[in-house]
Write an enzyme that holds these catalytic residues in place. Structure first.
Site, PDB file in Angstrom:
ATOM      1  N   HIS A 141     -18.318  28.726 -25.258  1.00  0.00           N
ATOM      2  CA  HIS A 141     -17.010  29.361 -25.478  1.00  0.00           C
ATOM      3  C   HIS A 141     -16.909  30.656 -24.665  1.00  0.00           C
ATOM      4  O   HIS A 141     -15.918  30.884 -23.970  1.00  0.00           O
ATOM      5  CB  HIS A 141     -16.833  29.627 -26.979  1.00  0.00           C
ATOM      6  CG  HIS A 141     -15.581  30.364 -27.337  1.00  0.00           C
ATOM      7  ND1 HIS A 141     -14.598  29.810 -28.125  1.00  0.00           N
ATOM      8  CD2 HIS A 141     -15.152  31.621 -27.033  1.00  0.00           C
ATOM      9  CE1 HIS A 141     -13.615  30.691 -28.278  1.00  0.00           C
ATOM     10  NE2 HIS A 141     -13.936  31.795 -27.626  1.00  0.00           N
ATOM     11  N   GLU A 142     -17.956  31.503 -24.757  1.00  0.00           N
ATOM     12  CA  GLU A 142     -17.900  32.801 -24.080  1.00  0.00           C
ATOM     13  C   GLU A 142     -17.925  32.637 -22.565  1.00  0.00           C
ATOM     14  O   GLU A 142     -17.207  33.343 -21.845  1.00  0.00           O
ATOM     15  CB  GLU A 142     -19.040  33.710 -24.541  1.00  0.00           C
ATOM     16  CG  GLU A 142     -19.013  34.075 -26.029  1.00  0.00           C
ATOM     17  CD  GLU A 142     -17.681  34.614 -26.501  1.00  0.00           C
ATOM     18  OE1 GLU A 142     -16.944  35.222 -25.704  1.00  0.00           O
ATOM     19  OE2 GLU A 142     -17.363  34.412 -27.692  1.00  0.00           O
ATOM     20  N   HIS A 145     -14.667  31.874 -20.968  1.00  0.00           N
ATOM     21  CA  HIS A 145     -13.793  33.030 -20.716  1.00  0.00           C
ATOM     22  C   HIS A 145     -13.987  33.567 -19.303  1.00  0.00           C
ATOM     23  O   HIS A 145     -13.049  34.096 -18.702  1.00  0.00           O
ATOM     24  CB  HIS A 145     -14.089  34.154 -21.714  1.00  0.00           C
ATOM     25  CG  HIS A 145     -13.436  33.987 -23.055  1.00  0.00           C
ATOM     26  ND1 HIS A 145     -12.072  33.934 -23.222  1.00  0.00           N
ATOM     27  CD2 HIS A 145     -13.962  33.887 -24.296  1.00  0.00           C
ATOM     28  CE1 HIS A 145     -11.790  33.801 -24.517  1.00  0.00           C
ATOM     29  NE2 HIS A 145     -12.916  33.763 -25.190  1.00  0.00           N
TER      30      HIS A 145
HETATM   31 NI    NI Z   1     -12.981  33.654 -27.277  1.00  0.00          NI
END
Ligand code: NI
Length: 176
Positions: A141-142, A145
């Site tokens: 998830h990170e 980004h």
């Molecule tokens: Ni996030």
């Protein structure tokens, strides 16, 4: 130390590819990382990437609470410069995610079950870890980004996307 303003979905910084950090030992990077940690803790998040605080650099902070998922022993607070992910195997699993840049919502997102990831710490030292389950999910998830990807862009079944307070009444969910 400072609490930084978090960019919300719709802001172009969240869709841009972040730049590599040339020198992870630069004191400015350490200051940014400390501010990101303070911001993450203030928001009750489990991870934060620099683009979420309007900085287009490949920097991530995260931790995993022990006992958060049955297959996780927990991960101490980690600062990652220039992280890279390599999937281990083809197995994909679905899991619920939230994001400080997409407040109040949660969605079910497919992620690799097992990964290897590499990063530099702020002394410039290289690290390599193997992760599974929620730990692997947070890292994916990170790192998304850093490539301009928000979790809703990976949702396949939009009937599994909604307001956290409606989906999980009574649960105080952490955000990524
Ligand atoms: Ni996030």
């Amino acid at each position: 130390m400072a609490i930084l303003k978090i960019a919300r979905m719709g802001h172009p910084i969240l869709l841009a590819r972040a730049e590599p950090i040339a020198d992870p030992t630069d004191p400015e990077i350490a200051r940014l990382a400390q501010d990101m940690i303070e911001t993450m803790e203030d928001s009750n998040g489990t991870g934060l990437a620099a683009p979420q605080v309007h900085v287009g650099l490949r920097l991530v902070v995260f931790f995993v609470d022990p006992g958060r998922a049955e297959d996780d022993a927990g991960v101490p607070l980690t600062i990652m410069a220039n992280p890279e992910i390599e999937p281990l195997g083809d197995e994909i699993e679905l899991g619920w995610e939230a994001c400080l840049s997409v407040p109040d919502l949660a969605g079910e997102v497919p992620r690799y079950k097992k990964i290897r990831y590499r990063f530099q710490d702020l002394d410039g030292k290289r690290h390599e870890r193997i992760a599974e389950g929620f730990h692997a999910r947070v890292v994916q998830h990170e790192c998304d980004h850093l490539d301009g990807i928000l979790y809703p862009m990976r949702i396949r079944d939009f009937s599994r996307f909604g307001y956290t307070s409606v989906l999980f009444p009574g649960l105080d969910a952490a955000d990524d």
